[in-house]
Design an enzyme around this catalytic site. Structure first.
Site, PDB file in Angstrom:
ATOM      1  N   GLN A   1       0.792  -1.202  -0.071  1.00 51.71           N
ATOM      2  CA  GLN A   1       0.011  -0.036   0.042  1.00 51.71           C
ATOM      3  C   GLN A   1       1.011   1.206   0.195  1.00 51.71           C
ATOM      4  O   GLN A   1       1.126   1.812   1.084  1.00 51.71           O
ATOM      5  CB  GLN A   1      -0.918  -0.201   1.194  1.00 51.71           C
ATOM      6  CG  GLN A   1      -1.951   1.050   1.311  1.00 51.71           C
ATOM      7  CD  GLN A   1      -3.057   0.585   0.446  1.00 51.71           C
ATOM      8  OE1 GLN A   1      -3.682  -0.446   0.469  1.00 51.71           O
ATOM      9  NE2 GLN A   1      -3.578   1.766  -0.138  1.00 51.71           N
ATOM     10  N   PHE A   2       1.262   1.779  -1.121  1.00 51.12           N
ATOM     11  CA  PHE A   2       2.370   2.722  -1.298  1.00 51.12           C
ATOM     12  C   PHE A   2       1.598   4.040  -0.682  1.00 51.12           C
ATOM     13  O   PHE A   2       2.322   5.084  -0.269  1.00 51.12           O
ATOM     14  CB  PHE A   2       2.878   2.804  -2.367  1.00 51.12           C
ATOM     15  CG  PHE A   2       2.064   3.486  -3.663  1.00 51.12           C
ATOM     16  CD1 PHE A   2       2.088   4.790  -3.947  1.00 51.12           C
ATOM     17  CD2 PHE A   2       1.378   2.518  -4.561  1.00 51.12           C
ATOM     18  CE1 PHE A   2       1.301   5.258  -5.016  1.00 51.12           C
ATOM     19  CE2 PHE A   2       0.423   2.968  -5.564  1.00 51.12           C
ATOM     20  CZ  PHE A   2       0.412   4.369  -5.723  1.00 51.12           C
ATOM     21  N   THR A   3       0.406   4.122  -1.142  1.00 48.06           N
ATOM     22  CA  THR A   3      -0.525   5.104  -0.545  1.00 48.06           C
ATOM     23  C   THR A   3      -0.446   5.622   0.822  1.00 48.06           C
ATOM     24  O   THR A   3      -0.856   6.738   1.175  1.00 48.06           O
ATOM     25  CB  THR A   3      -2.026   5.209  -1.109  1.00 48.06           C
ATOM     26  OG1 THR A   3      -2.407   4.188  -0.620  1.00 48.06           O
ATOM     27  CG2 THR A   3      -1.933   5.045  -2.801  1.00 48.06           C
TER      28      THR A   3
END
Length: 150
Positions: A78-80
């Site tokens: 989940q790079f966000t």
């Protein structure tokens, strides 16, 4: 590394209409990697999650860990989680690690977690368009950041 941990009654990840991973009872872990993260961060975080006493005992107090409740885990990249909304309304992801660094650390984290719990550890697919379904139990949602060790 930054993790959002949701205690779930069940969860699953679907990619292109096919179920990639599913669990009954345990944690859904959304995992973000930043450019300063190391294997030490992954070791620390996987140990912290494995030992996290976020499940209720007979008295209703959160005193039990994954192994004590036969829990399972799904880890989703989940790079966000490293989005910055400081300027304007469009999120910036400059603090998120590039895939060539993030993928090996994500995979290392998953392997470390597998060695630290008895239950199944499933994953999504790094960089894929995933649909994540869950039933949050409680609801209990926790955030851990290795840069702050909180």
């Amino acid at each position: 590394m930054r993790a959002v941990i949701q205690r779930v009654r069940r969860a699953q990840v679907t990619i292109d209409g096919a179920i990639e991973a599913s669990i009954k009872h345990g944690f859904l872990v959304l995992l973000g990697v930043t450019e300063v993260d190391t294997q030490e961060d992954a070791d620390w975080l996987s140990s912290k999650i494995a030992g996290l006493r976020a499940f209720s005992d007979e008295a209703g107090a959160m005193n039990l860990n994954l192994d004590q409740v036969a829990g399972e885990v799904i880890v989703v990249s989940q790079f966000t989680l490293y989005a910055s909304t400081k300027k304007g309304n469009r999120p910036s992801f400059l603090k998120a690690a590039k895939p060539e660094m993030a993928i090996p650390l994500y995979e290392y984290f998953v392997q470390m977690l597998k060695t630290k719990i008895q239950g199944k550890v499933g994953t999504g697919k790094f960089g894929a368009d995933m649909q994540v379904e869950l039933v949050n139990d409680g609801p209990v949602t926790l955030q851990i950041d290795t840069q702050h060790k909180e």
